[in-house]
Design an enzyme around this catalytic site. Structure first.
Site, short mmCIF file in Angstrom:
data_model
loop_
_atom_site.label_atom_id
_atom_site.label_comp_id
_atom_site.label_asym_id
_atom_site.label_seq_id
_atom_site.Cartn_x
_atom_site.Cartn_y
_atom_site.Cartn_z
N GLY A 53 1.14 -1.00 0.19
CA GLY A 53 0.33 -0.39 0.26
C GLY A 53 1.27 1.47 -0.20
N TYR A 105 -7.39 -17.23 4.97
CA TYR A 105 -6.57 -16.46 3.95
C TYR A 105 -7.19 -15.92 2.51
CZ TYR A 105 -3.35 -13.67 1.46
OH TYR A 105 -2.77 -12.38 0.83
N1 LIG Z 1 3.06 -9.49 0.42
C1 LIG Z 1 2.68 -10.16 0.00
O1 LIG Z 1 3.60 -11.18 -0.77
C2 LIG Z 1 1.56 -10.68 -0.40
C3 LIG Z 1 0.53 -9.56 0.08
N2 LIG Z 1 -0.84 -9.59 -0.59
C4 LIG Z 1 -1.74 -8.46 0.19
O2 LIG Z 1 -1.59 -7.63 -0.14
C5 LIG Z 1 -2.36 -6.33 1.01
C6 LIG Z 1 -1.16 -5.57 1.13
O3 LIG Z 1 -0.41 -6.33 2.76
P1 LIG Z 1 1.17 -6.37 2.82
O4 LIG Z 1 1.83 -5.01 1.76
O5 LIG Z 1 2.12 -7.76 1.65
O6 LIG Z 1 1.01 -6.32 4.36
P2 LIG Z 1 1.70 -5.44 5.27
O7 LIG Z 1 1.04 -6.31 6.77
O8 LIG Z 1 2.66 -4.80 5.00
O9 LIG Z 1 0.01 -4.41 5.00
C7 LIG Z 1 -1.07 -4.15 5.28
C8 LIG Z 1 -1.65 -3.08 5.82
O10 LIG Z 1 -2.86 -3.27 6.20
C9 LIG Z 1 -3.66 -2.63 6.89
N3 LIG Z 1 -4.28 -3.40 8.21
C10 LIG Z 1 -4.43 -4.66 8.19
N4 LIG Z 1 -5.76 -4.72 8.88
C11 LIG Z 1 -5.88 -3.61 8.42
C12 LIG Z 1 -7.43 -3.01 9.50
N5 LIG Z 1 -8.64 -4.29 10.30
N6 LIG Z 1 -7.81 -1.86 9.00
C13 LIG Z 1 -6.79 -1.14 8.49
N7 LIG Z 1 -6.09 -1.98 7.68
C14 LIG Z 1 -5.23 -3.17 7.77
C15 LIG Z 1 -2.17 -2.87 8.11
O11 LIG Z 1 -1.64 -2.01 8.95
P3 LIG Z 1 -1.38 -2.13 9.93
O12 LIG Z 1 0.38 -1.88 9.53
O13 LIG Z 1 -2.37 -1.09 10.98
O14 LIG Z 1 -1.58 -3.47 10.71
C16 LIG Z 1 -0.86 -2.47 6.30
O15 LIG Z 1 -1.31 -1.42 6.60
C17 LIG Z 1 -3.07 -7.59 1.48
O16 LIG Z 1 -4.00 -7.04 0.87
C18 LIG Z 1 -2.15 -9.03 1.74
O17 LIG Z 1 -2.80 -9.68 1.63
C19 LIG Z 1 -1.19 -10.54 -1.63
C20 LIG Z 1 -0.13 -10.85 -2.04
C21 LIG Z 1 1.23 -11.35 -1.46
C1 LIG Z 2 12.94 -21.65 -0.05
C2 LIG Z 2 12.00 -20.94 0.17
C3 LIG Z 2 12.06 -19.54 -0.74
C4 LIG Z 2 11.16 -20.74 1.27
C5 LIG Z 2 10.18 -20.33 1.82
C6 LIG Z 2 8.58 -21.06 1.64
C7 LIG Z 2 7.07 -20.67 2.47
C8 LIG Z 2 7.30 -19.54 3.62
C9 LIG Z 2 6.57 -19.21 0.82
C10 LIG Z 2 6.38 -20.43 -0.63
C11 LIG Z 2 5.45 -19.67 -1.41
C12 LIG Z 2 5.49 -18.32 -0.52
C13 LIG Z 2 3.73 -17.75 -0.35
C14 LIG Z 2 3.29 -16.74 0.31
C15 LIG Z 2 4.21 -17.16 2.59
C16 LIG Z 2 5.14 -17.39 1.70
C17 LIG Z 2 5.53 -19.28 0.90
C18 LIG Z 2 4.38 -19.90 1.84
C19 LIG Z 2 2.01 -16.13 0.14
C20 LIG Z 2 1.02 -17.13 0.66
C21 LIG Z 2 2.07 -14.87 1.09
C22 LIG Z 2 0.72 -14.45 0.83
C23 LIG Z 2 -0.07 -14.50 -0.36
O1 LIG Z 2 -0.98 -13.50 -0.57
C24 LIG Z 2 0.95 -15.58 -1.45
C25 LIG Z 2 1.69 -15.63 -1.62
C26 LIG Z 2 2.02 -16.77 -2.17
C27 LIG Z 2 3.39 -17.24 -1.97
#
Ligand SMILES: NC(=O)C1=CN([C@@H]2O[C@H](COP(=O)(O)OP(=O)(O)OC[C@H]3O[C@@H](n4cnc5c(N)ncnc54)[C@H](OP(=O)(O)O)[C@@H]3O)[C@@H](O)[C@H]2O)C=CC1
Ligand SMILES: CC(C)=CCC[C@@H](C)[C@H]1CC[C@H]2C3=C(CC[C@]12C)[C@@]1(C)CCC(=O)C[C@@H]1CC3
Length: 342
Positions: free
Chosen positions: A15, A187
């Site tokens: 974000g 999730y």
């Molecule tokens: N990281 C990844 O690999 C992936 C992430 N996503 C999605 O991306 C989006 C962003 O996540 P990401 O940047 O990774 O993780 P972060 O935890 O860095 O960001 C999540 C954000 O959502 C906010 N948040 C959580 N709960 C609430 C709530 N109840 N009300 C308002 N804000 C809230 C958090 O606020 P606060 O700091 O207060 O907790 C934070 O700003 C999520 O929807 C996640 O599911 C999807 C696929 C992969």
């Molecule tokens: C060697 C290595 C890379 C190990 C990591 C294994 C796992 C922790 C990851 C493999 C696939 C990943 C994945 C996510 C989290 C971390 C893993 C399970 C997510 C579930 C994170 C949040 C999402 O929304 C999708 C991601 C898909 C892949």
């Protein structure tokens, strides 16, 4: 004309990276960071103003996991703005994630290894709980709070963009248990539900000028992933991650790369987009970012059913809330009378 963009969960990770990218794209933008924690929101605002000193960055207190907070925040938005050009539904949680190491090592030596790294299918579960509204926390945060926000702001809206996931899976979702009270993949279920809801919104609202899209940011190092494995472990295995990126372009790794599809959608004409596609942020082995649409595994009929069920739940929570407010008023009156008599 100054465009207004509201982003939920804007204070960190994907974000916050999106905010940076949008301000670089259009310095005239009015950004509204909708966050649950105002200290973290202020810190994000300061960081953005350091790199974009003339930017218009507003803050909005919003806990998408709380019905009352969504309704109050929506009132505030309506008072402040007369339209929202883009609403990014990005806030999301994955509480108590558990990695099944057995399944992970089995997966490493199977034909599905690339799929496992791209989607985490079969290796990740969560423990969910009820929130104070009596809803499952993951469903309430990742889906229902955002649904309610859209419902409240509908007349102001034109573009919606959901941050979904490659972990969204049809088999994790059940229409009979849309909140995922029973299973341990809340999730995955909530992200599949957001994919369905986006399609339903397009079916119901395109004719009224409202367009919805879904993206997948890939695997990104953020607070969410640091909740799965500690940050030192991710740092340790980073060379392996770079290697894996050669085989799967879904390892975007940085929030900037993960925000690629969110940024790309900002530049597209909504009529040119496919409502059945999920737009993936991808990064090649050489580090080039690009966006690619992939078809979602969704039935139109089922998405309409989900939409109706969400409308029903909305009615129910509104009724419950007004009963609670009436009860509170009654007891305030009673208390007032009692204090008057004594
Ligand atoms: N990281 C990844 O690999 C992936 C992430 N996503 C999605 O991306 C989006 C962003 O996540 P990401 O940047 O990774 O993780 P972060 O935890 O860095 O960001 C999540 C954000 O959502 C906010 N948040 C959580 N709960 C609430 C709530 N109840 N009300 C308002 N804000 C809230 C958090 O606020 P606060 O700091 O207060 O907790 C934070 O700003 C999520 O929807 C996640 O599911 C999807 C696929 C992969
Ligand atoms: C060697 C290595 C890379 C190990 C990591 C294994 C796992 C922790 C990851 C493999 C696939 C990943 C994945 C996510 C989290 C971390 C893993 C399970 C997510 C579930 C994170 C949040 C999402 O929304 C999708 C991601 C898909 C892949």
């Amino acid at each position: 004309m100054e465009r207004v963009v509201l982003i939920t969960g804007a204070n960190s990770g994907i974000g916050l990276a999106l905010c940076e990218r949008l301000l670089t794209e259009d310095s005239q933008l009015r950004l509204c960071l909708a966050c649950r924690n105002m200290q973290r929101a202020e810190a994000a605002r300061s960081a953005l103003l350091t790199s974009h000193s003339n930017a218009h960055v507003d803050l909005l207190q919003l806990d998408v996991g709380s019905v009352q907070s969504v309704l109050s925040a929506a009132q505030e938005v309506k008072a402040r703005y007369n339209r929202i050009d883009f609403l990014y539904l990005n806030a999301g949680i994955m509480p108590n994630p558990q990695l099944d190491l057995n399944a992970f090592f089995k997966g490493l030596f199977s034909r599905n290894v690339v799929r496992m790294f791209a989607t985490a299918e079969g290796i990740l579960t969560q423990q969910d709980r009820l929130n104070s509204d009596g809803l499952q926390e993951v469903f309430a945060t990742n889906l229902f709070g955002h649904f309610l926000l859209i419902r409240e702001l509908e007349p102001l809206l034109s573009r919606l963009v959901w941050t979904s996931s490659s972990n969204a899976r049809r088999s994790a979702f059940s229409m009979e248990d849309m909140q995922h009270r029973e299973g341990r993949e809340s999730y995955s279920s909530s992200k599949y539900a957001s994919d369905m809801l986006s399609l339903a919104l397009n079916r119901q609202k395109n004719s009224q000028g409202l367009f919805s899209s879904v993206i997948c940011p890939g695997l990104v190092m953020t607070n969410l992933t640091y909740g799965i494995l500690p940050s030192f472990f991710w740092t340790l295995i980073m060379p392996v991650m770079w290697l894996i990126r050669i085989f799967t372009n879904t390892f975007t790794l940085t929030p900037h790369n993960g925000a690629e599809a969110l940024h790309w959608l900002f530049l597209q004409n909504p009529e040119s987009l496919d409502p059945r596609a999920k737009y993936h942020s991808l990064t090649s082995g050489l580090g080039t970012n690009y966006t690619q649409p992939r078809q979602m595994d969704i039935d139109e009929g089922a998405s309409d059913v989900l939409y109706s069920k969400l409308l029903e739940l909305e009615k129910e929570v509104r009724r419950k809330l007004s009963e609670e407010n009436a009860d509170e008023e009654m007891s305030a009156v009673k208390y007032g009378l009692l204090t008057l008599q004594t």
